[in-house]
Design a protein around this motif. Structure first.
Motif, PDB file in Angstrom:
ATOM      1  N   GLU A 121       0.821  -1.223   0.000  1.00  0.00           N
ATOM      2  CA  GLU A 121       0.000   0.000   0.000  1.00  0.00           C
ATOM      3  C   GLU A 121       0.847   1.263   0.000  1.00  0.00           C
ATOM      4  N   TYR A 122       2.011   1.201   0.646  1.00  0.00           N
ATOM      5  CA  TYR A 122       2.917   2.356   0.657  1.00  0.00           C
ATOM      6  C   TYR A 122       3.668   2.462  -0.675  1.00  0.00           C
ATOM      7  N   ARG A 123       4.087   1.317  -1.181  1.00  0.00           N
ATOM      8  CA  ARG A 123       4.792   1.301  -2.471  1.00  0.00           C
ATOM      9  C   ARG A 123       3.885   1.832  -3.585  1.00  0.00           C
ATOM     10  N   GLU A 124       2.596   1.446  -3.601  1.00  0.00           N
ATOM     11  CA  GLU A 124       1.643   1.912  -4.615  1.00  0.00           C
ATOM     12  C   GLU A 124       1.524   3.432  -4.616  1.00  0.00           C
ATOM     13  N   VAL A 125       1.453   4.010  -3.423  1.00  0.00           N
ATOM     14  CA  VAL A 125       1.332   5.466  -3.319  1.00  0.00           C
ATOM     15  C   VAL A 125       2.576   6.136  -3.906  1.00  0.00           C
ATOM     16  N   LEU A 126       3.756   5.640  -3.565  1.00  0.00           N
ATOM     17  CA  LEU A 126       4.988   6.249  -4.094  1.00  0.00           C
ATOM     18  C   LEU A 126       5.101   6.084  -5.607  1.00  0.00           C
ATOM     19  N   VAL A 127       4.705   4.931  -6.100  1.00  0.00           N
ATOM     20  CA  VAL A 127       4.759   4.705  -7.547  1.00  0.00           C
ATOM     21  C   VAL A 127       3.887   5.732  -8.264  1.00  0.00           C
ATOM     22  N   HIS A 128       2.668   5.926  -7.777  1.00  0.00           N
ATOM     23  CA  HIS A 128       1.772   6.901  -8.417  1.00  0.00           C
ATOM     24  C   HIS A 128       2.287   8.337  -8.266  1.00  0.00           C
ATOM     25  N   ARG A 129       2.746   8.665  -7.066  1.00  0.00           N
ATOM     26  CA  ARG A 129       3.161  10.043  -6.797  1.00  0.00           C
ATOM     27  C   ARG A 129       4.463  10.413  -7.516  1.00  0.00           C
ATOM     28  N   TYR A 130       5.460   9.538  -7.456  1.00  0.00           N
ATOM     29  CA  TYR A 130       6.792   9.931  -7.926  1.00  0.00           C
ATOM     30  C   TYR A 130       7.212   9.288  -9.247  1.00  0.00           C
ATOM     31  N   LEU A 131       6.812   8.069  -9.491  1.00  0.00           N
ATOM     32  CA  LEU A 131       7.208   7.446 -10.751  1.00  0.00           C
ATOM     33  C   LEU A 131       6.242   7.791 -11.881  1.00  0.00           C
ATOM     34  N   LEU A 132       4.956   7.832 -11.564  1.00  0.00           N
ATOM     35  CA  LEU A 132       3.961   8.193 -12.578  1.00  0.00           C
ATOM     36  C   LEU A 132       3.658   9.692 -12.567  1.00  0.00           C
ATOM     37  N   ASP A 133       4.204  10.393 -11.591  1.00  0.00           N
ATOM     38  CA  ASP A 133       4.074  11.851 -11.464  1.00  0.00           C
ATOM     39  C   ASP A 133       2.618  12.313 -11.352  1.00  0.00           C
ATOM     40  N   HIS A 134       1.836  11.569 -10.558  1.00  0.00           N
ATOM     41  CA  HIS A 134       0.444  11.954 -10.316  1.00  0.00           C
ATOM     42  C   HIS A 134       0.365  12.893  -9.127  1.00  0.00           C
ATOM     43  N   SER A 135      -0.639  13.741  -9.137  1.00  0.00           N
ATOM     44  CA  SER A 135      -0.880  14.623  -7.992  1.00  0.00           C
ATOM     45  C   SER A 135      -1.496  13.804  -6.863  1.00  0.00           C
ATOM     46  N   VAL A 136      -1.619  14.419  -5.688  1.00  0.00           N
ATOM     47  CA  VAL A 136      -2.244  13.750  -4.548  1.00  0.00           C
ATOM     48  C   VAL A 136      -3.676  13.354  -4.918  1.00  0.00           C
ATOM     49  N   GLU A 137      -4.390  14.280  -5.534  1.00  0.00           N
ATOM     50  CA  GLU A 137      -5.785  14.031  -5.907  1.00  0.00           C
ATOM     51  C   GLU A 137      -5.896  12.905  -6.940  1.00  0.00           C
ATOM     52  N   GLU A 138      -5.017  12.902  -7.936  1.00  0.00           N
ATOM     53  CA  GLU A 138      -5.040  11.850  -8.953  1.00  0.00           C
ATOM     54  C   GLU A 138      -4.733  10.488  -8.341  1.00  0.00           C
ATOM     55  N   THR A 139      -3.760  10.467  -7.439  1.00  0.00           N
ATOM     56  CA  THR A 139      -3.399   9.218  -6.766  1.00  0.00           C
ATOM     57  C   THR A 139      -4.565   8.715  -5.931  1.00  0.00           C
ATOM     58  N   ALA A 140      -5.202   9.609  -5.186  1.00  0.00           N
ATOM     59  CA  ALA A 140      -6.344   9.230  -4.353  1.00  0.00           C
ATOM     60  C   ALA A 140      -7.459   8.644  -5.216  1.00  0.00           C
ATOM     61  N   ALA A 141      -7.745   9.273  -6.329  1.00  0.00           N
ATOM     62  CA  ALA A 141      -8.807   8.795  -7.216  1.00  0.00           C
ATOM     63  C   ALA A 141      -8.438   7.438  -7.814  1.00  0.00           C
ATOM     64  N   GLU A 142      -7.198   7.287  -8.227  1.00  0.00           N
ATOM     65  CA  GLU A 142      -6.737   6.038  -8.853  1.00  0.00           C
ATOM     66  C   GLU A 142      -6.782   4.869  -7.868  1.00  0.00           C
ATOM     67  N   LEU A 143      -6.402   5.135  -6.615  1.00  0.00           N
ATOM     68  CA  LEU A 143      -6.344   4.069  -5.610  1.00  0.00           C
ATOM     69  C   LEU A 143      -7.621   3.974  -4.775  1.00  0.00           C
ATOM     70  N   SER A 144      -8.555   4.876  -5.013  1.00  0.00           N
ATOM     71  CA  SER A 144      -9.835   4.918  -4.272  1.00  0.00           C
ATOM     72  C   SER A 144      -9.617   5.048  -2.764  1.00  0.00           C
ATOM     73  N   ILE A 145      -8.763   6.020  -2.399  1.00  0.00           N
ATOM     74  CA  ILE A 145      -8.516   6.323  -0.988  1.00  0.00           C
ATOM     75  C   ILE A 145      -8.575   7.833  -0.804  1.00  0.00           C
ATOM     76  N   PRO A 146      -8.793   8.314   0.424  1.00  0.00           N
ATOM     77  CA  PRO A 146      -8.847   9.757   0.659  1.00  0.00           C
ATOM     78  C   PRO A 146      -7.484  10.416   0.422  1.00  0.00           C
ATOM     79  N   THR A 147      -7.505  11.707   0.104  1.00  0.00           N
ATOM     80  CA  THR A 147      -6.249  12.445  -0.126  1.00  0.00           C
ATOM     81  C   THR A 147      -5.387  12.470   1.132  1.00  0.00           C
TER      82      THR A 147
END
Length: 166
Positions: free
Chosen positions: A118-144
């Motif tokens: 769950e922590y690795r997924e957040v980092l992958v979206h935030r830093y490797l895929l360069d998603h914003s907090v909001e985009e990551t939250a929407a993609e993973l279906s979790i709160p910002t």
């Protein structure tokens, strides 16, 4: 025509110190370059002794013009060629070959594997895929807020892992 070597000796005796001082000013204090310029000036005076006359005392303007022109030519020549590199510096200078980048990637990849998914997924979206907090939250279906806290914890854990890996 026979050239009198005493002529250049007399020029050096009368004007050498002033020519050297002037050449040092033009070479920004480079003593070796200034000495080379004065020496070349004296060689040119020796070569043109028959045209210059026999009065070394009256040659001062000509000598200073030669020094100035030689300094300008030297400066232009330095600008036209690549900068000189010390041979020892060249032997010790690292050559970029991508090895450091490859090793860094491997170390970071290994450190990421130590994180819970769950922590690795957040980092992958935030830093490797360069998603914003909001985009990551929407993609993973979790709160910002969860994205932010997981990112923070995951980065702290990675920092600790990478620090101990060194």
């Amino acid at each position: 025509m026979m050239i009198d070597h005493g002529f250049t000796h007399e020029i050096h005796h009368r004007h050498g110190t002033a020519l050297l001082r002037f050449a040092r000013t033009l070479t920004l204090g480079d003593a070796h370059a200034a000495e080379d310029i004065v020496q070349e000036t004296l060689v040119r005076a020796w070569r043109h002794a028959d045209r210059l006359g026999t009065a070394p005392a009256q040659l001062r303007p000509w000598l200073f013009t030669v020094v100035r022109r030689l300094a300008i030519d030297g400066h232009r020549a330095k600008q036209a060629r690549p900068a000189e590199i010390d041979e020892e510096e060249m032997l010790t200078r690292p050559v970029p070959d991508g090895t450091d980048h490859t090793l860094d990637r491997q170390v970071v990849r290994d450190a990421l594997r130590t994180l819970e998914s769950e922590y690795r997924e957040v980092l992958v979206h935030r830093y490797l895929l360069d998603h914003s907090v909001e985009e990551t939250a929407a993609e993973l279906s979790i709160p910002t807020g969860t994205v932010k806290s997981r990112s923070s914890k995951a980065l702290r854990t990675l920092r600790a892992t990478l620090t101990t890996a060194r």
